[in-house]
Scaffold this active site. Structure first.
Site, short mmCIF file in Angstrom:
data_model
loop_
_atom_site.label_atom_id
_atom_site.label_comp_id
_atom_site.label_asym_id
_atom_site.label_seq_id
_atom_site.Cartn_x
_atom_site.Cartn_y
_atom_site.Cartn_z
N SER A 161 0.88 -1.18 0.00
CA SER A 161 0.00 0.00 0.00
C SER A 161 0.90 1.22 0.00
O SER A 161 2.03 1.17 0.54
CB SER A 161 -0.85 0.01 1.27
OG SER A 161 -1.49 1.26 1.43
N TYR A 178 -0.85 -0.90 10.41
CA TYR A 178 -1.09 -1.24 9.00
C TYR A 178 0.03 -0.66 8.14
O TYR A 178 0.62 -1.36 7.32
CB TYR A 178 -2.46 -0.69 8.56
CG TYR A 178 -2.77 -0.92 7.10
CD1 TYR A 178 -3.08 -2.20 6.63
CD2 TYR A 178 -2.76 0.12 6.18
CE1 TYR A 178 -3.38 -2.42 5.29
CE2 TYR A 178 -3.05 -0.08 4.84
CZ TYR A 178 -3.37 -1.36 4.40
OH TYR A 178 -3.64 -1.57 3.07
#
Ligand SMILES: NC(=O)c1ccc[n+]([C@@H]2O[C@H](COP(=O)([O-])OP(=O)(O)OC[C@H]3O[C@@H](n4cnc5c(N)ncnc54)[C@H](OP(=O)(O)O)[C@@H]3O)[C@@H](O)[C@H]2O)c1
Length: 280
Positions: A161, A178
């Protein structure tokens, strides 16, 4: 003029066998669809759930209606669990004793304020996004090694990401672990590139920006919705299935044979716009 060997098939995946984790919906399903359309012989999708609107079975059914010669099958597995990855290897072997393309796409996110972060959320995110990816690469290496050649190596593609490159969300909806897990995924692909390159396996990372999906939906809404995020993006839109399809097919194809340990962001360039002083 130079002689480009086999240029017409350079972006094709004819005869290839691929495994896409998290292939039942979202980005994984876009990748699986693209692989079949590019000529792959067999695309195996994996996720935890077989049944339901977002389960493996409905995705396999859709993939097998594409009207191409390649086939899709589904195998349920929890790729945060090492024993289950080992079982997945055994199941894949029942269909093919080689693997050309491994896409480590299944991922988990968690957002919330910093201090009350439950330890279980960090464990969930790291187990799937980091440890799971490492164990997938490790345990599928024998199958990948069997099909890689110097001219056309096998591929590991890790879906990370842009949150692994920037610091996108802090405060009430912070996503620290994350982001950290995705930064780890970037470095894992560099490590694997050097570890496995001599065994004719390349590893690269795809780092998406926002693509509407079940995983991204909550954060997109918190940040003002699709329109607001599109307006803030230099390309004036969010990611679309074709954007993932293009980069996946490129990285899986002979065109990317010599690309190893790279990360390609697919975010319309918005990560560069985050420090700007005025609205575009
Ligand atoms: N969408 C975005 O905007 C965006 C942006 C940046 C990065 N990403 C990354 O892209 C990847 C895919 O995300 P997505 O947006 O496509 O999410 P999604 O639509 O929610 O799909 C997630 C997929 O992963 C599977 N999955 C989840 N946990 C799993 C587990 N423990 N074992 C096996 N499969 C599991 C899900 O199926 P089951 O629930 O049935 O297991 C589903 O197939 C993730 O790594 C995510 O971090 C997405």
């Amino acid at each position: 003029m130079s002689q480009l060997k086999g240029f017409n098939s350079m972006f094709r995946l004819d005869g290839k066998v691929a495994l896409v984790t998290g292939g039942s919906r979202g980005l994984g399903l876009h990748a699986a669809t693209a692989f079949l359309l590019a000529g792959a012989k067999l695309v195996i999708i994996s996720a935890r759930k077989n049944a339901g609107e977002e389960g493996i079975d409905q995705a396999v059914e859709k993939l097998n209606k594409l009207g191409v010669s390649g086939k899709a099958i589904g195998i349920a597995a929890n790729v945060a669990d090492t024993d289950d990855i080992q079982r997945l290897v055994g199941e894949v072997k029942k269909h093919s004793d080689t693997l050309d393309i491994l896409v480590c796409n299944a991922g988990a996110t968690w957002g919330g304020p910093f201090e009350p972060t439950p330890d279980s959320s960090s464990k969930k995110v790291l187990d799937l996004n980091v440890r799971g990816v490492f164990n997938l690469a490790r345990l599928f290496t024998p199958l990948l090694e069997k099909s890689g050649t110097p001219q056309d190596p096998s591929r590991i593609i890790i879906v990370s990401s842009t949150a692994g490159i920037t610091v996108p969300h802090v405060g009430d909806h912070g996503t620290i672990m994350y982001s950290v897990s995705k930064a780890a995924a970037h470095h894992m692909s560099r490590q694997l590139a050097v570890e496995l390159g001599p065994r004719n396996i390349t590893t690269n990372t795809v780092a998406p920006g926002f693509f509407p999906s079940k995983l991204a939906r909550g954060l997109i809404d918190i940040l003002g919705g699709e329109q607001e995020l599109s307006d803030a993006n230099p390309r004036k839109r969010l990611g679309e299935p074709e954007d993932i399809a293009g980069v996946m097919v490129y990285l899986a194809s002979r065109a990317a044979s010599y690309v190893n340990g790279e990360d390609i962001s697919v975010d319309g360039g918005v990560r560069f716009a985050q420090g700007r002083q005025s609205k575009l």
